[in-house]
Every structure is written in structure tokens, then in C-alpha cells.
Write a protein that holds these residues in place. Sequence first.
Motif, PDB file in Angstrom:
ATOM      1  N   ALA A 106      29.098  51.061  52.566  1.00 33.46           N
ATOM      2  CA  ALA A 106      29.507  51.628  53.815  1.00 33.46           C
ATOM      3  C   ALA A 106      29.815  53.209  53.632  1.00 33.46           C
ATOM      4  CB  ALA A 106      30.321  50.825  54.346  1.00 33.46           C
ATOM      5  N   ASP A 107      29.365  53.883  54.681  1.00 39.79           N
ATOM      6  CA  ASP A 107      29.668  55.301  55.011  1.00 39.79           C
ATOM      7  C   ASP A 107      30.495  55.577  55.900  1.00 39.79           C
ATOM      8  OD1 ASP A 107      29.543  58.033  53.857  1.00 39.79           O
ATOM      9  OD2 ASP A 107      27.929  58.224  55.459  1.00 39.79           O
ATOM     10  N   PRO A 108      31.602  56.392  56.036  1.00 37.14           N
ATOM     11  CA  PRO A 108      32.190  56.781  54.837  1.00 37.14           C
ATOM     12  C   PRO A 108      32.781  56.013  53.686  1.00 37.14           C
ATOM     13  CG  PRO A 108      33.724  57.148  56.385  1.00 37.14           C
ATOM     14  CD  PRO A 108      32.610  56.420  57.095  1.00 37.14           C
ATOM     15  N   VAL A 109      32.900  56.332  52.353  1.00 38.39           N
ATOM     16  CA  VAL A 109      33.246  55.770  51.363  1.00 38.39           C
ATOM     17  C   VAL A 109      34.723  55.679  51.577  1.00 38.39           C
ATOM     18  CG1 VAL A 109      33.684  55.577  48.813  1.00 38.39           C
ATOM     19  CG2 VAL A 109      31.474  56.240  49.826  1.00 38.39           C
ATOM     20  N   ALA A 110      35.660  54.482  51.215  1.00 37.00           N
ATOM     21  CA  ALA A 110      36.902  54.255  51.427  1.00 37.00           C
ATOM     22  C   ALA A 110      37.546  55.105  50.179  1.00 37.00           C
ATOM     23  CB  ALA A 110      37.166  52.812  51.387  1.00 37.00           C
ATOM     24  N   ASP A 111      38.782  55.320  50.445  1.00 39.14           N
ATOM     25  CA  ASP A 111      39.764  55.863  49.454  1.00 39.14           C
ATOM     26  C   ASP A 111      39.562  55.164  47.775  1.00 39.14           C
ATOM     27  OD1 ASP A 111      40.567  58.014  51.033  1.00 39.14           O
ATOM     28  OD2 ASP A 111      42.268  56.403  51.947  1.00 39.14           O
ATOM     29  N   ILE A 112      39.839  53.833  47.999  1.00 39.57           N
ATOM     30  CA  ILE A 112      39.738  52.954  47.006  1.00 39.57           C
ATOM     31  C   ILE A 112      38.751  51.639  47.272  1.00 39.57           C
ATOM     32  CG2 ILE A 112      41.086  51.298  45.722  1.00 39.57           C
ATOM     33  CD1 ILE A 112      43.598  52.695  46.592  1.00 39.57           C
ATOM     34  N   ALA A 139      47.421  47.145  42.286  1.00 41.13           N
ATOM     35  CA  ALA A 139      47.165  47.852  43.524  1.00 41.13           C
ATOM     36  C   ALA A 139      48.170  49.219  43.098  1.00 41.13           C
ATOM     37  CB  ALA A 139      47.744  47.053  44.712  1.00 41.13           C
ATOM     38  N   ARG A 140      49.092  48.932  42.859  1.00 41.52           N
ATOM     39  CA  ARG A 140      50.226  50.218  42.421  1.00 41.52           C
ATOM     40  C   ARG A 140      49.419  51.383  41.650  1.00 41.52           C
ATOM     41  NH1 ARG A 140      55.830  48.866  39.622  1.00 41.52           N
ATOM     42  NH2 ARG A 140      54.341  48.131  38.178  1.00 41.52           N
ATOM     43  N   ALA A 141      48.758  50.601  40.527  1.00 41.80           N
ATOM     44  CA  ALA A 141      47.872  51.641  39.632  1.00 41.80           C
ATOM     45  C   ALA A 141      46.763  52.320  40.333  1.00 41.80           C
ATOM     46  CB  ALA A 141      47.156  50.648  38.608  1.00 41.80           C
ATOM     47  N   ALA A 142      46.236  51.730  41.297  1.00 39.25           N
ATOM     48  CA  ALA A 142      44.975  52.197  42.071  1.00 39.25           C
ATOM     49  C   ALA A 142      45.688  53.174  42.921  1.00 39.25           C
ATOM     50  CB  ALA A 142      44.429  51.189  42.942  1.00 39.25           C
ATOM     51  N   LEU A 143      46.790  53.078  43.617  1.00 40.17           N
ATOM     52  CA  LEU A 143      47.489  54.161  44.332  1.00 40.17           C
ATOM     53  C   LEU A 143      47.761  55.256  43.712  1.00 40.17           C
ATOM     54  CD1 LEU A 143      49.486  51.780  46.789  1.00 40.17           C
ATOM     55  CD2 LEU A 143      47.438  53.186  47.432  1.00 40.17           C
ATOM     56  N   GLU A 144      48.218  54.910  42.528  1.00 38.43           N
ATOM     57  CA  GLU A 144      48.738  56.217  41.669  1.00 38.43           C
ATOM     58  C   GLU A 144      47.630  56.777  41.237  1.00 38.43           C
ATOM     59  OE1 GLU A 144      50.928  54.044  38.416  1.00 38.43           O
ATOM     60  OE2 GLU A 144      53.031  53.842  39.546  1.00 38.43           O
ATOM     61  N   ALA A 145      46.384  56.254  40.720  1.00 34.83           N
ATOM     62  CA  ALA A 145      45.422  57.035  40.510  1.00 34.83           C
ATOM     63  C   ALA A 145      44.984  57.997  41.718  1.00 34.83           C
ATOM     64  CB  ALA A 145      44.216  55.975  40.076  1.00 34.83           C
ATOM     65  N   ILE A 193      44.190  42.770  45.943  1.00 37.23           N
ATOM     66  CA  ILE A 193      44.460  44.043  46.064  1.00 37.23           C
ATOM     67  C   ILE A 193      44.278  44.633  47.218  1.00 37.23           C
ATOM     68  CG2 ILE A 193      43.862  46.236  44.946  1.00 37.23           C
ATOM     69  CD1 ILE A 193      42.862  44.780  42.508  1.00 37.23           C
ATOM     70  N   PRO A 194      43.526  44.546  48.060  1.00 38.36           N
ATOM     71  CA  PRO A 194      43.362  45.200  49.353  1.00 38.36           C
ATOM     72  C   PRO A 194      44.455  44.900  50.193  1.00 38.36           C
ATOM     73  CG  PRO A 194      41.150  44.463  48.739  1.00 38.36           C
ATOM     74  CD  PRO A 194      42.155  43.682  47.714  1.00 38.36           C
ATOM     75  N   ALA A 195      44.762  43.679  50.119  1.00 37.94           N
ATOM     76  CA  ALA A 195      45.935  43.317  51.186  1.00 37.94           C
ATOM     77  C   ALA A 195      47.243  44.012  50.648  1.00 37.94           C
ATOM     78  CB  ALA A 195      46.305  41.729  51.102  1.00 37.94           C
ATOM     79  N   MET A 196      47.403  44.192  49.429  1.00 34.88           N
ATOM     80  CA  MET A 196      48.701  44.714  48.686  1.00 34.88           C
ATOM     81  C   MET A 196      48.558  46.281  49.258  1.00 34.88           C
ATOM     82  SD  MET A 196      50.562  42.818  46.751  1.00 34.88           S
ATOM     83  CE  MET A 196      50.685  41.191  45.868  1.00 34.88           C
ATOM     84  N   ILE A 197      47.307  46.604  49.135  1.00 30.31           N
ATOM     85  CA  ILE A 197      47.348  48.241  49.479  1.00 30.31           C
ATOM     86  C   ILE A 197      47.615  48.298  50.910  1.00 30.31           C
ATOM     87  CG2 ILE A 197      45.968  50.388  49.635  1.00 30.31           C
ATOM     88  CD1 ILE A 197      44.602  49.166  46.878  1.00 30.31           C
ATOM     89  N   ALA A 198      47.091  47.628  51.678  1.00 30.33           N
ATOM     90  CA  ALA A 198      47.197  47.730  53.097  1.00 30.33           C
ATOM     91  C   ALA A 198      48.783  47.556  53.450  1.00 30.33           C
ATOM     92  CB  ALA A 198      46.534  46.528  53.871  1.00 30.33           C
ATOM     93  N   VAL A 247      38.675  56.321  44.144  1.00 28.20           N
ATOM     94  CA  VAL A 247      39.158  55.558  43.045  1.00 28.20           C
ATOM     95  C   VAL A 247      38.581  54.238  43.184  1.00 28.20           C
ATOM     96  CG1 VAL A 247      40.967  54.572  42.089  1.00 28.20           C
ATOM     97  CG2 VAL A 247      41.254  56.783  42.704  1.00 28.20           C
ATOM     98  N   ALA A 248      37.887  53.781  42.003  1.00 29.22           N
ATOM     99  CA  ALA A 248      37.369  52.286  42.050  1.00 29.22           C
ATOM    100  C   ALA A 248      38.318  51.638  41.044  1.00 29.22           C
ATOM    101  CB  ALA A 248      35.837  52.557  41.324  1.00 29.22           C
ATOM    102  N   VAL A 249      38.172  50.100  41.440  1.00 28.11           N
ATOM    103  CA  VAL A 249      38.758  49.062  40.539  1.00 28.11           C
ATOM    104  C   VAL A 249      38.039  48.168  40.131  1.00 28.11           C
ATOM    105  CG1 VAL A 249      40.800  47.479  40.884  1.00 28.11           C
ATOM    106  CG2 VAL A 249      41.034  49.693  42.159  1.00 28.11           C
TER     107      VAL A 249
END
Length: 254
Positions: free
Chosen positions: A21-27, A177-183, A206-211, A191-193
Amino acid sequence: MPLNASIPTALLLFLAIPALADPVADIVILGEVHDNPDAHLGQAAVLSKLEPTAVVFEMLTAEEARVADANRDAIADAWEASGWSDFEIYAPIFDGLGDARIVGAAAPREAVRRVYSDGAATLFGPDAGRFGLDTDLPEDQLEARRQLQFEAHCAAMPLEMMDGMVAVQRYRDAVFARAALEALETYGPPVAVIAGNGHARTDWGIPAMIARAAPDVSTYALGFVEADSGVPFDEIRVVPPAARDDPCKTFKTN
């Protein structure tokens, strides 16, 4: 030189898959069935189109990833050190990384074992509340997650033992989730996971944790699945089932 010279022809077939989907998400979280080669070809194709700044791997610890990131010729050795098998089916992912940094998110085994005795919040540290590890799950979600763990372990263990496994799953989701946010903070978007589909689900993975931890960060979860089982993702792509032995056969008696 690609890590697996036999892959490119098959990979080209996946390059025709629709763009995200466009725009691409942050993670962008790319779920998988771990032993399915077609899932990994699909992930590799998405990475080639996404061109992420960094790719976070469930399978590698931070140290193993540092070794692989510093010397791409050492990726296979780092993978072997991680204890994960079947590097050949993961090789297309690394072939599709481009200039993306390799980030490891696997929690050390000793830390995972201590979740059973010390609890996820204690092991995670001061930010546990930010990711919701300091609160109990709603009873309906806990029951659903117990049942999933029970089935994943071939119904071979008592159901009441599953609470510890649910706690481990929550802990690992928070670590990823923490590693993705730090990246994201270090390298910028996207960033991709790379993680199993259970970690990529949008309701409690992971998406719920980041949210919860970073509401302003956008995510997109794409599950590469062998069948649509109703598990929530932002998008699914169905891949052919992998040939495999019955994983529960060792628990079965005549």
C-alpha cells in the motif's frame, strides 16, 4: 555474487507481486511460515521493492546480526551460530537486502527461559509498561492465546502450562517491537521486520506493541500464509503449502 545462485529465476516470479500500500509505513512487518521456501521468496521480493534502511530479524541476536552486517560473506556463519536451520531457504531474503542494515532482535535463550520464573516485565526492564508487559491480558485474549499455544504444542502438554508460553510470546513480541523502533530511530524509514506470522498479527503481535509504545509510528503487517485462517494482518498473500512431516508424529501412539 548472490548468496544462492540457484534462486534468481524463482525470485523473478515473485517480483511481479503487487506493491505494498502507498504510502509505505514506517515499519513493515513481513510474516512467514518458517519452513516455507515460497514465503521467503515473497519476503525477498517485497524487500527488493521496499528498499528498507534496515531489516530486523527474529532469528538473529544483536551480536550475530552485527557480525553479518559488518561482513556480508559471514551471513551464513552467523545464521548457523543462531541455531536456525535451513539457511538456503532464507538466502533469498539476504540477496534482496540491498544496502539495508541487518539488525538482530532475538532475545538470548537464557533471558527467554527466565521469563517463566521472573516474568516478562522484569526481564524486559524499565520500559515494560510502555509495551504493556506490566498489565495482565484480558481474560478472553489470554484464553485464546492459551489455546493457540496448546495446539501449537500438539496438545501434548497440560493446558495450564501454556500461560508461561504466552508470557514468552508477549516478551518476544515486545523485544522485536523495541528493536524495530530503535532501528527506525537510527536509520530512518522504512524499516522491515522478518518474523513468524504469530508475531506479525495486528491484534496482539508486533504491530500492536508498536501502536502502544509509539502511537505516531505507522506499521503495515503482511502475512505470507499457507491458508487464510482469519488471523488479522493488514494484508495476506497465500503461498503453496510446504512439504513437511507431521510435526506432532512424535507425540502420537499406535
